[in-house]
Design a protein around this motif. Structure first.
Motif, PDB file in Angstrom:
ATOM      1  N   ASP A 429       0.809  -1.222   0.000  1.00 21.59           N
ATOM      2  CA  ASP A 429       0.000   0.000   0.000  1.00 21.59           C
ATOM      3  C   ASP A 429       0.845   1.277   0.000  1.00 21.59           C
ATOM      4  O   ASP A 429       0.453   2.267  -0.619  1.00 21.59           O
ATOM      5  CB  ASP A 429      -0.907  -0.003   1.232  1.00 21.59           C
ATOM      6  N   THR A 430       1.983   1.256   0.706  1.00 19.24           N
ATOM      7  CA  THR A 430       2.761   2.475   0.902  1.00 19.24           C
ATOM      8  C   THR A 430       3.968   2.562  -0.013  1.00 19.24           C
ATOM      9  O   THR A 430       4.436   3.660  -0.311  1.00 19.24           O
ATOM     10  CB  THR A 430       3.212   2.570   2.375  1.00 19.24           C
ATOM     11  N   TRP A 431       4.469   1.432  -0.495  1.00 14.63           N
ATOM     12  CA  TRP A 431       5.675   1.437  -1.316  1.00 14.63           C
ATOM     13  C   TRP A 431       5.399   1.134  -2.774  1.00 14.63           C
ATOM     14  O   TRP A 431       5.919   1.831  -3.660  1.00 14.63           O
ATOM     15  CB  TRP A 431       6.692   0.447  -0.739  1.00 14.63           C
ATOM     16  N   LEU A 432       4.604   0.129  -3.066  1.00 13.44           N
ATOM     17  CA  LEU A 432       4.357  -0.267  -4.450  1.00 13.44           C
ATOM     18  C   LEU A 432       3.223   0.524  -5.086  1.00 13.44           C
ATOM     19  O   LEU A 432       3.333   1.008  -6.216  1.00 13.44           O
ATOM     20  CB  LEU A 432       4.044  -1.761  -4.526  1.00 13.44           C
ATOM     21  N   LEU A 672      16.324   4.116   1.724  1.00 21.11           N
ATOM     22  CA  LEU A 672      16.973   5.132   0.902  1.00 21.11           C
ATOM     23  C   LEU A 672      15.974   6.142   0.338  1.00 21.11           C
ATOM     24  O   LEU A 672      16.264   7.331   0.250  1.00 21.11           O
ATOM     25  CB  LEU A 672      17.735   4.456  -0.238  1.00 21.11           C
ATOM     26  N   ALA A 673      14.788   5.662  -0.049  1.00 23.39           N
ATOM     27  CA  ALA A 673      13.799   6.559  -0.651  1.00 23.39           C
ATOM     28  C   ALA A 673      13.347   7.664   0.295  1.00 23.39           C
ATOM     29  O   ALA A 673      13.301   8.833  -0.099  1.00 23.39           O
ATOM     30  CB  ALA A 673      12.605   5.763  -1.167  1.00 23.39           C
ATOM     31  N   PRO A 674      12.981   7.355   1.561  1.00 23.73           N
ATOM     32  CA  PRO A 674      12.554   8.443   2.442  1.00 23.73           C
ATOM     33  C   PRO A 674      13.614   9.528   2.612  1.00 23.73           C
ATOM     34  O   PRO A 674      13.285  10.724   2.669  1.00 23.73           O
ATOM     35  CB  PRO A 674      12.268   7.732   3.769  1.00 23.73           C
ATOM     36  N   GLY A 717      16.130 -11.151  -2.553  1.00 24.51           N
ATOM     37  CA  GLY A 717      16.036 -10.500  -3.847  1.00 24.51           C
ATOM     38  C   GLY A 717      14.636 -10.261  -4.354  1.00 24.51           C
ATOM     39  O   GLY A 717      13.651 -10.642  -3.731  1.00 24.51           O
ATOM     40  N   TYR A 718      14.601  -9.609  -5.544  1.00 22.76           N
ATOM     41  CA  TYR A 718      13.352  -9.211  -6.172  1.00 22.76           C
ATOM     42  C   TYR A 718      12.554  -8.372  -5.166  1.00 22.76           C
ATOM     43  O   TYR A 718      11.326  -8.489  -5.058  1.00 22.76           O
ATOM     44  CB  TYR A 718      12.560 -10.432  -6.658  1.00 22.76           C
ATOM     45  N   PHE A 719      13.294  -7.524  -4.422  1.00 22.76           N
ATOM     46  CA  PHE A 719      12.690  -6.740  -3.343  1.00 22.76           C
ATOM     47  C   PHE A 719      11.982  -5.545  -3.972  1.00 22.76           C
ATOM     48  O   PHE A 719      12.503  -4.435  -4.017  1.00 22.76           O
ATOM     49  CB  PHE A 719      13.771  -6.307  -2.356  1.00 22.76           C
ATOM     50  N   VAL A 720      10.780  -5.820  -4.475  1.00 27.21           N
ATOM     51  CA  VAL A 720      10.052  -4.796  -5.216  1.00 27.21           C
ATOM     52  C   VAL A 720       9.619  -3.654  -4.310  1.00 27.21           C
ATOM     53  O   VAL A 720       9.285  -2.565  -4.794  1.00 27.21           O
ATOM     54  CB  VAL A 720       8.843  -5.397  -5.961  1.00 27.21           C
ATOM     55  N   THR A 721       9.634  -3.869  -3.011  1.00 29.99           N
ATOM     56  CA  THR A 721       9.353  -2.769  -2.080  1.00 29.99           C
ATOM     57  C   THR A 721      10.308  -1.616  -2.325  1.00 29.99           C
ATOM     58  O   THR A 721       9.899  -0.454  -2.463  1.00 29.99           O
ATOM     59  CB  THR A 721       9.497  -3.267  -0.634  1.00 29.99           C
ATOM     60  N   ALA A 722      11.607  -1.908  -2.353  1.00 24.75           N
ATOM     61  CA  ALA A 722      12.599  -0.864  -2.563  1.00 24.75           C
ATOM     62  C   ALA A 722      12.545  -0.328  -3.986  1.00 24.75           C
ATOM     63  O   ALA A 722      12.833   0.853  -4.218  1.00 24.75           O
ATOM     64  CB  ALA A 722      13.993  -1.385  -2.242  1.00 24.75           C
ATOM     65  N   ALA A 723      12.168  -1.169  -4.952  1.00 24.66           N
ATOM     66  CA  ALA A 723      11.986  -0.668  -6.316  1.00 24.66           C
ATOM     67  C   ALA A 723      10.886   0.384  -6.342  1.00 24.66           C
ATOM     68  O   ALA A 723      11.020   1.436  -6.987  1.00 24.66           O
ATOM     69  CB  ALA A 723      11.639  -1.825  -7.256  1.00 24.66           C
ATOM     70  N   GLY A 724       9.799   0.130  -5.620  1.00 24.92           N
ATOM     71  CA  GLY A 724       8.739   1.133  -5.530  1.00 24.92           C
ATOM     72  C   GLY A 724       9.217   2.404  -4.872  1.00 24.92           C
ATOM     73  O   GLY A 724       8.854   3.515  -5.278  1.00 24.92           O
ATOM     74  N   GLY A 725      10.053   2.266  -3.832  1.00 28.50           N
ATOM     75  CA  GLY A 725      10.597   3.453  -3.179  1.00 28.50           C
ATOM     76  C   GLY A 725      11.461   4.266  -4.104  1.00 28.50           C
ATOM     77  O   GLY A 725      11.380   5.505  -4.133  1.00 28.50           O
ATOM     78  N   LEU A 726      12.323   3.615  -4.887  1.00 31.39           N
ATOM     79  CA  LEU A 726      13.169   4.345  -5.823  1.00 31.39           C
ATOM     80  C   LEU A 726      12.330   5.116  -6.836  1.00 31.39           C
ATOM     81  O   LEU A 726      12.601   6.284  -7.139  1.00 31.39           O
ATOM     82  CB  LEU A 726      14.100   3.371  -6.540  1.00 31.39           C
TER      83      LEU A 726
END
Length: 794
Positions: A429-432, A672-674, A717-726
């Motif tokens: 909800d918050t990252w992707l 990193l995103a915040p 891996g495939y940590f799409v949470t951080a991909a959404g943050g970027l």
């Protein structure tokens, strides 16, 4: 003796988890009826022309979309992923391996265990042998990777076309074969995938080929994670001679706990003459599934022998054929998958693959590439930093490969893999969701509709605890919406309750972007109302302080797992309560006045002496070297965006920087995103760019295919949470845009990382209209944002 905190920390790398403002001047906004006034006057004519050129479709050969593995990567190969959101498979360096594959919300529910993704029979493999020689008999997929055996090796992931192509010269003890393999999981026909193998032998003779469905054995050992305490869990792992540490290059820590679930094959069939295989199966205590393959032969090739091979672990079509030196022979293996609630049985899948074979590989690939090209109309295109461009494209690729359009299926933190057991966290909800909302709203809606679909389970959970409304799980099962936090980390399911606010805020964001009042009434409002009721009943009135507090929570900085008044939680709860009242006004529904009372009197910890927010109640010492250091940067996440005056915003940032920069913990790619977004809200382009750059330099982007891991060392891996943050860092951080009731508002001044010349978000969706948004440098060197209607139709 291992304490509770230690045992929970072993479960999830984010310690304590299981394996996880000021308003700028208004008056400049983008709504569904027009463009932002006046900003274009700051942009030179030539720069505007360059931005227009960026809106053209990207070339499939654009290096910003290509990631390549060579023989140098054999020892450190981190698999990529091919997927369409409905199902996905990992890759292998040869291109011909049988690899693990998973379907969305297809879960194993073994007794005593948490739910986990059930691995479906592997479909990607095609094995090849040059036959008997003086050295013996060898199969390609069993030969060790050696540059002397696999010469001129090159594997290319084309992010633009969604294909993986592998080429090499395979030398089998003097019998050499030129090999080319292309695989894809169709974006155009969601049930279909294909692997095409071309061989050019440098000899005359007989070769053998195998086209299997790999029937995975049930994973052993299995642990009763729904019942074991933290100490018992670690004892069980050690007793089985296993470890919770990562094993290079690609096995994640906690792999001993994140194994795949079981799919039991109930009935399998093969027809050698028709060159087809099919099976029906069922996940352990779960849904039924089906799978089928059809093999296409090279034109004019008649096999010397064709037979079906069956064993408990393999169902395959085995062929022998005579080949001639210098001739190219192309085979294709078409596959169809389905499961209960999505598609039919083996008979239906068999019809699909027969039709796909009849149409041919070229037609399936053409439709697939066209579907990916349509997705890439919504893109982020960077001028001046080719490495950043490749990184952004790879994060978009992995995100799009793991989410579906027009469904109510969510995404786990690691997408369609067993990472975090495929469970759904606040990451959904918050990252992707925000990362998808402007570029791919039909896929973003699937993520929020999951919460509407599973509202009854959340309501039942609240009732069980004597609370009103809905209490969403910390770790939700993607099919049933039930709580799946392991017993060793049960405290997180009870206390990391900010997830409820995250859910409600995302519902409101979808309404702001879509303007779909019918959706708000039927889907968003019931969720928001139930969450508001939850917070109104969960908050505690403290008479002597004349305020509401939220006690006994796990902080978003999860090493602190029993604190009062976690600032992120309280701020998020207050916003969820306020938004529920706003939604009621929009729909003409009654709003519970208690929502406003709790929101207005909810305590937000602030240090009156130093004038900055605290991470949580001042009674709690802030003395742990935690993974995040401070959770205050989370307050500026685009969906929350806590209003602050400039001085308070700066003091919060300075206060948070010390524990973050002094932490000895491995950097977590989620954090990193915040920091980048926070620096952007302060107008600090250099700091924002530096935090963004750490996405590339902190060791969390694994070569050769830019697979993002949670930390540099845990291989999750495939940590799409951080991909959404970027992606949010660019979409909201660098643009300064926020979704508000007026539209997409310029809440903060735009910024550009120093190395970038410009960037453009193409085909941005807002309330039925589409825009291209560019941030570039004006004549005075400052970043300037311009918007214009997007080219083409939706």
């Amino acid at each position: 003796m291992i304490g509770k905190a230690a045992s929970v920390g072993a479960w999830r790398a984010r310690p304590g988890w299981w394996p996880r403002t000021e308003r700028a001047p208004t008056g400049t906004l983008l709504d569904s009826t027009g463009l932002l006034d006046g900003l274009t006057r700051c942009l030179p004519w030539l720069l505007a022309c360059a931005a227009f050129a960026l809106s053209a479709p990207a070339s499939a050969t654009d290096p910003g979309f290509l990631l390549t593995a060579t023989a140098r990567d054999f020892s450190s190969y981190f698999p990529t992923q091919l997927g369409n959101g409905y199902f996905a498979t990992l890759s292998g360096p040869r291109g011909t391996e049988g690899n693990l594959s998973y379907m969305v919300a297809f879960m194993d529910y073994a007794k005593g265990d948490i739910s986990r993704p059930a691995a479906v029979p592997g479909w990607s493999g095609i094995d090849y042998s040059t036959g008997h020689s003086a050295a013996g008999h060898f199969w390609l997929n069993q030969v060790a990777l050696d540059p002397l055996v696999f010469r001129d090796y090159r594997q290319v992931l084309d992010l633009h076309d969604g294909t993986l192509t592998t080429r090499y010269r395979y030398d089998d003890h003097g019998r050499a074969t030129q090999v080319q393999v292309t695989s894809l999981v169709s974006q155009a026909s969601p049930h279909l995938a294909v692997t095409q193998l071309s061989i050019t032998p440098e000899f005359d003779g007989q070769v053998e080929l195998s086209f299997p469905l790999d029937l995975w054995a049930p994973h052993q050992p299995r642990f009763d994670l729904a019942e074991l305490t933290g100490e018992q869990m670690q004892e069980a792992v050690a007793a089985n001679n296993l470890t919770l540490k990562a094993i290079p290059p690609a096995t994640p820590d906690r792999a001993a706990l994140w194994y795949h679930g079981d799919t039991r094959v109930l009935d399998g069939h093969g027809d050698a003459q028709a060159r087809t295989l099919s099976l029906d199966g069922r996940a352990e205590q779960g849904l039924a599934m089906a799978e089928a393959i059809a093999v296409a032969l090279p034109e004019g090739l008649v096999p010397n022998d064709a037979r079906i091979y069956r064993s408990p672990w393999r169902l395959s079509l085995e062929l022998k054929a005579t080949v001639r030196k210098g001739h190219t022979y192309t085979f294709a293996k078409f596959v169809a998958l389905s499961r209960e609630g999505w598609g039919g049985d083996a008979k239906a899948d068999l019809a699909l693959v027969r039709k796909a074979r009849e149409d041919g590989f070229a037609r399936l690939r053409e439709a697939h590439v066209a579907a990916w090209q349509k997705l890439w109309r919504s893109d982020i295109r960077i001028e001046g930093d080719p490495e950043a461009q490749r990184m952004v494209h790879s994060d978009l690729y992995y995100l799009l490969s793991n989410v579906t359009p027009g469904t109510a299926w969510p995404s786990g933190a690691c997408g369609l893999t067993p990472g975090y057991a495929g469970h759904v966290f606040w990451d959904n909800d918050t990252w992707l969701f925000p990362a998808l909302l402007l570029l791919h709203p039909e896929r973003a809606r699937s993520l929020v509709d999951f919460r509407s679909r599973t509202l009854p389970a959340a309501q039942a959970r609240a009732r069980e605890r004597g609370l009103r409304g809905a209490m969403y799980p910390w770790e939700s099962d993607p099919l049933r919406g039930t709580e799946q936090t392991p017993h060793a980390a049960y405290v997180l399911g009870e206390r990391e309750i900010h997830v409820n606010a995250d859910v409600a805020i995302a519902q409101w964001q979808y309404w702001l972007a879509s303007g779909d009042k019918a959706w708000l009434r039927d889907h968003g409002w019931p969720v928001m109302r139930a969450v508001a009721d939850f917070w109104a009943s969960r908050a505690t009135w403290i008479p002597e302080r004349r305020r509401y507090e939220i006690l006994h929570v796990t902080s978003v900085d999860e090493d602190y797992n029993d604190v009062p008044n976690d600032t992120f939680t309280n701020v998020s709860a207050r916003k969820a309560l306020q938004l529920a009242t706003q939604a009621a006004i929009v729909l003409g529904e009654p709003a519970d006045p208690h929502w406003a009372e709790v929101a207005g009197k909810l305590y937000i910890p602030l240090d009156a002496k130093t004038g900055h927010h605290l991470d949580f109640d001042p009674s709690v010492p802030h003395d742990i070297d935690s993974w995040g250091g401070s959770s205050l940067p989370m307050l500026v996440l685009p969906t929350l965006d806590l209003p602050m005056d400039p001085g308070l915003r700066r003091r919060d940032y300075d206060y948070a920087m010390a524990p973050i920069t002094q932490s000895h913990r491995d950097p977590n790619s989620m954090g990193l995103a915040p920091m980048a977004i926070y620096a952007a809200t302060l107008g600090d382009a250099a700091a924002a760019g530096a935090w963004f750059e750490r996405n590339r330099t902190a060791g969390v982007l694994q070569p050769p295919f830019n697979v993002r891991t949670e930390t540099p060392n845990n291989n999750t891996g495939y940590f799409v949470t951080a991909a959404g943050g970027l992606l949010q860092t660019i979409e909201y951080g660098f643009t300064g845009l926020r979704l508000q009731s007026g539209g997409l508002v310029q809440a903060y001044a735009p910024v550009l990382p120093p190395a970038w010349q410009s960037f453009t978000m193409t085909h941005v969706a807002l309330r039925g209209a589409y825009y291209d948004i560019t941030v570039s440098r004006g004549r005075d060197g400052r970043a300037v944002l311009t918007r214009r209607p997007a080219e083409g139709t939706p």
